[in-house]
Design a protein around this motif. Sequence first.
Motif, mmCIF file in Angstrom:
data_model
loop_
_atom_site.group_PDB
_atom_site.id
_atom_site.type_symbol
_atom_site.label_atom_id
_atom_site.label_comp_id
_atom_site.label_asym_id
_atom_site.label_seq_id
_atom_site.Cartn_x
_atom_site.Cartn_y
_atom_site.Cartn_z
ATOM 1 N N LEU A 74 0.833 -1.209 0.000
ATOM 2 C CA LEU A 74 0.000 0.000 0.000
ATOM 3 C C LEU A 74 0.868 1.259 0.000
ATOM 4 O O LEU A 74 0.528 2.264 -0.649
ATOM 5 N N THR A 75 1.971 1.212 0.720
ATOM 6 C CA THR A 75 2.886 2.362 0.747
ATOM 7 C C THR A 75 3.457 2.615 -0.640
ATOM 8 O O THR A 75 3.606 3.763 -1.076
ATOM 9 N N SER A 76 3.773 1.537 -1.344
ATOM 10 C CA SER A 76 4.283 1.675 -2.709
ATOM 11 C C SER A 76 3.215 2.238 -3.642
ATOM 12 O O SER A 76 3.500 3.095 -4.489
ATOM 13 N N LEU A 77 1.969 1.789 -3.458
ATOM 14 C CA LEU A 77 0.872 2.285 -4.288
ATOM 15 C C LEU A 77 0.553 3.754 -3.987
ATOM 16 O O LEU A 77 0.102 4.506 -4.868
ATOM 17 N N LYS A 78 0.788 4.197 -2.741
ATOM 18 C CA LYS A 78 0.485 5.571 -2.350
ATOM 19 C C LYS A 78 1.307 6.577 -3.156
ATOM 20 O O LYS A 78 0.853 7.692 -3.450
ATOM 21 N N SER A 79 2.517 6.142 -3.531
ATOM 22 C CA SER A 79 3.378 7.038 -4.321
ATOM 23 C C SER A 79 2.979 7.049 -5.798
ATOM 24 O O SER A 79 3.455 7.879 -6.565
ATOM 25 N N VAL A 98 -0.579 6.375 -6.824
ATOM 26 C CA VAL A 98 -1.999 6.697 -6.996
ATOM 27 C C VAL A 98 -2.321 7.979 -6.240
ATOM 28 O O VAL A 98 -2.024 8.114 -5.038
ATOM 29 N N SER A 99 -2.930 8.892 -6.940
ATOM 30 C CA SER A 99 -3.341 10.160 -6.317
ATOM 31 C C SER A 99 -4.867 10.195 -6.233
ATOM 32 O O SER A 99 -5.562 10.395 -7.241
ATOM 33 N N SER A 100 -5.387 9.892 -5.023
ATOM 34 C CA SER A 100 -6.836 9.831 -4.838
ATOM 35 C C SER A 100 -7.153 10.062 -3.364
ATOM 36 O O SER A 100 -6.517 9.477 -2.487
ATOM 37 N N GLU A 101 -8.142 10.922 -3.101
ATOM 38 C CA GLU A 101 -8.533 11.181 -1.722
ATOM 39 C C GLU A 101 -9.117 9.928 -1.071
ATOM 40 O O GLU A 101 -8.885 9.653 0.107
#
Length: 566
Positions: A107-112, A114-117
Motif C-alpha cells: 500500500l505504501t508503494s501504491l500511495k506514491s 496513486v493520487s486519490s482522496e
Amino acid sequence: MISWDLIKKHKLGIPLLWDITMVFVVLGNLALIIFDLSYLSLRPFYFHKFPEILELYDKPILGIETHRTTTAYTDLVDDLKYLTQLRDDSFRENQRKITREEIYKTLTSLKSQVSSEKFDSLYLTFESAIQIEDAQVRRKKVEDTLVQLNDFFNVLEETDEITTLGELSEKYAFINRLSVETNESKEILAIFQKMDKRMLEIVETNPFAMSGQTKFLNEIQTSIKTEYQTHKTKARDIKLRQELDPVLNRDRIPSTVVAFAWFWRDQNRSLEQKIDFFNSHFREYFALNYYRAIASDGSPVNNYLLLDAPFLFFFLAEFIISWLIAIRNKTYIAWFLYPIYHWYDVLGLIPVATFRFFRLVRVYKIYLMLQTNQFTRILGNDLISKTLRYYSNIIKEEISDIVTIQILTETQNEVKSGNSLDQLVNAIDQNRDELKKVAIKNIAKSAQNPNLQALIQNLVTEVSERVSANMKPISLLPKDMQANLTKQISLTIYSAVSQATVAMATDSSGKKSIENLIDYIIDEMILIAQDPDMVKLNTNITVALIENMKKSIGEKKWLKAEIGSS
C-alpha cells in the motif's frame, strides 16, 4: 599434452602463447556447444544435482518457465500443506502478522503512484487498523478495509502492486477463515474441487507434450491408477463419479481424475501423509514440466548467442588476422582465396545454431598444431595420447574400409557383366606397337646379358651331363670323350641359338618375324576372350579373388589392437 619442462627452459613467445590460448578457447567453446545441445536431455539430472544451473540457463537462455497448469496443481498441494501448518495457533498468528506487514508495504508503494482522496482515506484507515491491540477487532477491521481497497483498485488499470495486494488480501482472509475450526473442512473441500478441475485440465490438454515430456504424464497416470486399483470397488467408483459430476460437468470423467479424487479424499490416510506421498511420487514430474517461450519467428526462444558472442568475436578476429598473415606471406596466389580454402571457418562464424557443427573442425586444426609444436607431446606415449591415437586409427580404418569395399564391390559388378576379359584384351590390343618394341628390345638385351648367359650355360651343362649318363654308350668312343662331346654340342647349339636371337632382334627381317609372332599371340588372345567357357572361368576366378580381398579388408583389425600398443 603441454610439455611444461620445455616451456620453463624457453621464453614464452607470442606464437606459443597464441597456441595455448587457442587450445583453451576452442576446447571451452566446444564444451559450451555440447552443454547447450545436451541441456534439455540432461535437465532432469541438473534439476536434482545442480539446481543452480536451471536458474542461470532456463529462462535467461532458453526462455523456459514453469508451466502454469502443472504449477497451479502443485500450488494447491502447497495450500493444503500450509493449511495443516495453520492449525498451530502461534504459526497462524505469526503468518497473519507477516501478511499485514507485506500488505502495508504494498500500500505504501501504491500511495506514491496513486493520487486519490479515497485511497488516502483507506490507507489511513488500514494504518490505524493494524495498530489496534485487540486481535479479533484488528482482524475484522483489517479485513473490511482490504475489501474496500480491492473494490477501489478493481476499476483501475492492473499493475504488479495491485495484483500483489489482491493475493495478499486473499491470503489474509484465508488465514482468518481457518481461525474457526469448523471452516477447515470447507476450505479443504474447496481446494479438493479446484484440484479436480486442474487435474481434468492436465489430462485433457497434456501440458507435458510441448516440452516433449509426455512420458512423465504417463508415469503419473500409471502410478495413481495402480494405487487406486488396490482400493477400488464398484460402489466407491460410482460414488466418486457422482460427486465429481456437478463439479466438473462432464459426461465422461477420465479415470486419472477419479483416481486422484479418491487419493485426496481417502479417509485411511491423514492429510499430511497424502502430501508426503504426493511429494515423493509425483511432485518431481510436475516440477520438471516447463513452458518454453516462442520467438517472433515461431521457433522456441534460444538466447545461446549471448553466451556464444565472445567466442564468435574471438574466432572472427583470429580469422581476419590469419587472412592478413596469409596475404602478407603470399600463401595463396590470390588474396581472396583464403576464405575459399577455409570455407569451414566461414560457415562456423555464421551465428546460427545449424552451422555450429563446423567449429568442430577447429579441434582437428588444434590437434595438427599440437603435433608440430615443440612444446607439446600430443604424439607421446602417455595414456591420453595413446587413447587419442587409438580412436583416431579406428575412425581412419572404418572410413577407408568402407570406401575400399565399395570400390571392390563396383569392380565385382563390372566383372560379373562379362566384359573384364574383353577389356584386358582390348587394352593389350591397343598397345600392340609398344609391346613389339619392348619385346624386341628386351630379347636382344637378355641374349647379350653375360650373367644370364653364364646361368644358361651352367644349366645346359647339367642337362647334357644327365643326358650323356642316360644315353647308350657309343662303342667307337670312350665314355669320357662321349660325355665331353655331348657337352660341347649342347653349348654350341645354345651359342648358335643365342647369336641367332640377337641377330633376329637387330635385323629388320628378324624384327618383322617377332612382330608377326606378337600379332599372332594377341589375335589368339582375342579369340580366347570370345570363348564363353573362358569368360565364365575368368569371371568366377576374379569375383572370388575380389571377395576374399573384401573379407580381408572388412576384418576389424582395431578390435585386436590395444590402446597401449597404438
